[in-house]
Enzyme design. Sequence first.
Site, mmCIF file in Angstrom:
data_model
loop_
_atom_site.group_PDB
_atom_site.id
_atom_site.type_symbol
_atom_site.label_atom_id
_atom_site.label_comp_id
_atom_site.label_asym_id
_atom_site.label_seq_id
_atom_site.Cartn_x
_atom_site.Cartn_y
_atom_site.Cartn_z
ATOM 1 N N CYS A 72 -5.760 -3.008 1.225
ATOM 2 C CA CYS A 72 -5.726 -3.208 2.685
ATOM 3 C C CYS A 72 -7.102 -3.352 3.348
ATOM 4 O O CYS A 72 -7.740 -4.391 3.220
ATOM 5 C CB CYS A 72 -4.913 -2.088 3.332
ATOM 6 S SG CYS A 72 -4.323 -2.479 4.999
ATOM 7 N N LYS A 81 -8.882 3.273 -2.802
ATOM 8 C CA LYS A 81 -9.310 2.503 -1.634
ATOM 9 C C LYS A 81 -10.720 2.898 -1.207
ATOM 10 O O LYS A 81 -11.020 4.085 -1.062
ATOM 11 C CB LYS A 81 -8.318 2.772 -0.493
ATOM 12 C CG LYS A 81 -8.493 1.913 0.734
ATOM 13 C CD LYS A 81 -7.365 2.232 1.744
ATOM 14 C CE LYS A 81 -7.354 1.342 2.954
ATOM 15 N NZ LYS A 81 -6.206 1.625 3.847
ATOM 16 N N GLU A 120 0.831 -1.210 0.000
ATOM 17 C CA GLU A 120 0.000 0.000 0.000
ATOM 18 C C GLU A 120 0.863 1.256 0.000
ATOM 19 O O GLU A 120 1.856 1.355 0.715
ATOM 20 C CB GLU A 120 -0.855 -0.017 1.280
ATOM 21 C CG GLU A 120 -1.868 1.107 1.390
ATOM 22 C CD GLU A 120 -2.794 0.927 2.598
ATOM 23 O OE1 GLU A 120 -2.549 0.010 3.415
ATOM 24 O OE2 GLU A 120 -3.757 1.695 2.737
#
Lengths: 612, 612
Positions: A182, A146, A49
Amino acid sequence: MSDQQQVQLRVGLAQIDTRVGDIAGNAELVRTWAAKAAGDGAHLVVFPEMTLTGYPAEDLVLRESFATASEQALVDLAARLADDGLGEIAVVVGYLAHTEGAGPAQVDHPPKDDADRPGDANPRRGAPRNAAALLHGGQVVTRYFKRHLPNYGVFDEARYFVPGTELPVVRFRGVDVALTICEDLWVEGGPCGVAGQAGVDLVVSPNASPYERAKDDLRLPLVRRRAAEARATILYCNQVGGQDELVFDGDSLAVSPTGDLLARAPQFVEHLLTVDLAIDPSAVPERRDGRIGPMTVTRHVLSEDPVPAFEARPGTVAQPLTDCEEVWRALVLGLKDFIDKNGMPSVVLGLSGGIDSAVVAVIAADALGPDRVHGVGMPSVHSSAHSLSDAQELAERVGLHYSVVPIAPMVDAYHSSVELTGVAAENLQARVRGTLLMGLSNQHGHLLLTTGNKSEVAVGYSTLYGDSAGGFGPIKDVPKTLVWELARWRNDQARRRGEVEPIPQHCIDKPPSAELAPGQVDTDSLPSYDELDAIIADYVDGDLGMAQLLERGHDAETVARVLRLVDAAEFKRRQSAPGTKISLKAFGRDRRLPITNRWRETLPTVREGAQA
Amino acid sequence: MSDQQQVQLRVGLAQIDTRVGDIAGNAELVRTWAAKAAGDGAHLVVFPEMTLTGYPAEDLVLRESFATASEQALVDLAARLADDGLGEIAVVVGYLAHTEGAGPAQVDHPPKDDADRPGDANPRRGAPRNAAALLHGGQVVTRYFKRHLPNYGVFDEARYFVPGTELPVVRFRGVDVALTICEDLWVEGGPCGVAGQAGVDLVVSPNASPYERAKDDLRLPLVRRRAAEARATILYCNQVGGQDELVFDGDSLAVSPTGDLLARAPQFVEHLLTVDLAIDPSAVPERRDGRIGPMTVTRHVLSEDPVPAFEARPGTVAQPLTDCEEVWRALVLGLKDFIDKNGMPSVVLGLSGGIDSAVVAVIAADALGPDRVHGVGMPSVHSSAHSLSDAQELAERVGLHYSVVPIAPMVDAYHSSVELTGVAAENLQARVRGTLLMGLSNQHGHLLLTTGNKSEVAVGYSTLYGDSAGGFGPIKDVPKTLVWELARWRNDQARRRGEVEPIPQHCIDKPPSAELAPGQVDTDSLPSYDELDAIIADYVDGDLGMAQLLERGHDAETVARVLRLVDAAEFKRRQSAPGTKISLKAFGRDRRLPITNRWRETLPTVREGAQA
């Protein structure tokens, strides 16, 4: 995709140690590790990430110049990879994107009207995104933003990012690859669920998931659940390395749609995990795009042709570490990266002959080599004979630099100038030591390590600007009982290896004492550490109130005493050095309490006649 | 509501100084001030945001025992107000609610699946809400949950709360009252817009809006825009008082639907602002409930009958303070509340004869009275004669306690024990002073004040554990140029009042020097403070990158030097004392940067041949 045969793909998970803010250096790391993966025959390689910026970049994210540099570096990186002859492999990297639109503070603040809003950390400068991109053929092929932004514990992502709503799926060598990041993986019905409904073959998941004790035990079941939900193989790539209070442990892994662990990387080391996949596209019943649940699925075809058949190798699965080894390596890496990433040549610390400074000295020696570690014995009139001898023996066993500076002349000079008695006189000794050590730090460029453990930090059993002085606290999040356990484990490990046990047995066995007053031991003012640590675990880590603490079987009077100490020490903790987080809830950004705070846990009193 | 006549209502805005965590004490405050309002004939009284818990309660919010205590206190308070004979007035108080459902960390984390989630600060304990309730007749009549949760700057509300979706409207004495909370008011199309579509007569807005310079200039236009949107009178009640790094300035106000300022409370004092309203219910064309935009409007009828006609009094409008007076009072109140709420009897500080310690001493004397202020002169061999004489003169003018402790004996003792030269020797002097002052703090129970200003804190022009030692930094967020301005303003104010000017003119006029080396002045290592403060304002407060800084006309070399200093001082700031925020972006929770950080502002370099 009409081919009913299995499609092969060799993928690499590059768990690397990035540096926050070092965009150019991190891009170079990507080139190096992508070349490594290509050399190993990989067709696709996944990085952690926010690879380019490092994680967490905190308020740097709000700076337009930083976001622009990240965007530019991504485009440059794609071109450079192609220049390097790596244009044919697909490279998934994390970065900070900067899209049009309102930033996170403006999610609920439409523009125009409140343009003069005060306190707005991110006034109308576009929307920062926690992003991942797939690079191929010199181009940025697709970008993913994200969706799920953690904003608890140490995480502040709602402060920084705008959540994404698109799930891009790229067909690469006949394999449909979905991008996630994530936290997306921790959410049932999140992007993995959307991917499962859309129909994909592979989900890549760049991560920056901070180490906590036994967190690795949660990862595999979690990824298995998501692989089942996505009905696809998941590639989970986590970063490695220390960043201020956090350390990342890697532990990257690949799991098949049926939950098979295909490969797993070791913890706490940079590593390229290569996995050979055999994907059956016919297992995906349907492939859709457009609106699915809260997301929009987009599809891009990069290449339909599968890679030529190759002889698959079995995946490697790293064996789990024991609890002590895992914690030790977390502490070593956390310290090493803090020192090295901040360019410090060496460290200095006070050696009292006690267990805390002994363990910190050995962690430092393991992290930096003993030649970069400087120990100083600073005996006072209250020091026992064994304080000095144990410190000296430790220094010899570890092989670190050692010197002795008695503090009496300085202590006496203060006492001749001002009247200091009782606790003020005790603290004075600690502060003379802190001043001496900071003097050596300034003179020689050492970083001063503070040796307080979590139990002491919790109850404020330390002297502000005295023994709490230092740029880093390696065992700040380690309860005293675990300090002893680690000491025994480290000695045991040395014995097994046929090495000298670094910590003198007497340091481990003797009753702990601050030695600031005649005959003083810790239990004069604190309960036993077994009792103390159990209460701290429930009150600090578990956030339990009085009723729950008593239900847990703790002694009422001891609980009351400990809680009073913990609450009153907040002002000290606010000025404490950072240290590596290993627990569920570390002091620091993980636990944010007011200094000015009248709340004291008591048993709830029910007012007579009142209805609950 | 068929009555086309004007309906009267006397409302009170009780801007009180609550204490974080003191639920019982805050409830008592509400009783006291509600009685005061009733005594003044008020029918409705509004208290600030999270009245019962204090604001910001930070991670206390996550503790179930705390949330439960807040819920219980609300119910008790309603009963007690009725017992007090105050059941007939409507009381709007803020509190921490604790509803069924998933907490904020679980907004995106459905239960069951990830119950083992690590790092989760709020595991499945119900949903904390930033709430306000209307109490009447011994009952909690209605509850409102804040919809817009600020999560920027100093705010972390997305960490704590689940946003509300309901807008309750209570008809009280014939007047439809909608409840909102703080940030809701900053959002166009937010709850005020919904209220406007639903049709209401009055919007109450409990606030905890931290002071920033000139923020009061934004409030009136803001409330006017929302009153127009809501087509209703808005009662904006803000809290007063210091809480760690924040100070709240009150400045409560009432604005009519047409934008008339009906009344305005003074800043920085507890105050009951009473306003007589004459509401025309026929001005509301339609009254609806149910789903409106993103919210659901519910209506409750408490009482239809208007209050008997009374003779209205004109509202009072407090005059705005000048910039210097406003800042000064913010600093005085911020310090006073930190000291008093933490139960400290007195403060101690080093008096160097310089401007910073002089200004801090006067702030402390204004906050606590001179008898609670202890100044210590600590001359060294490098101290000029005027250092001591200016310090002594200041002490006499202010009337504070003053003593002198020369540091040479201690400094000499260190030099006899270890070799410290250059910066290490300079820092030693500062640390001897810090140790002396902390000794006096421990011996006598004084809280040590650190006297660093924002310019110094920015560039790290201070000694860690030396002059930066202290429990509170009153001028931490005040740039040096403003320190001088405040000194001149404070002297001028004294002169106008016929009082002794507290600050010796020589403290203001002399060139600033740390006096840690022979003939040293600040400009040896720093640019002029005019230049420095302008760069800090743009880089720190404004978050500008290099290109933008140069566009603003700053000298390139100076900018590069200052930015290097600011970036490198992050580790010092992480251990610094809290101090009152007065600027748009204060050091502390307002600005969160990594210590380990390789990002350095440079002009962007365009790679040859690369496409942007």
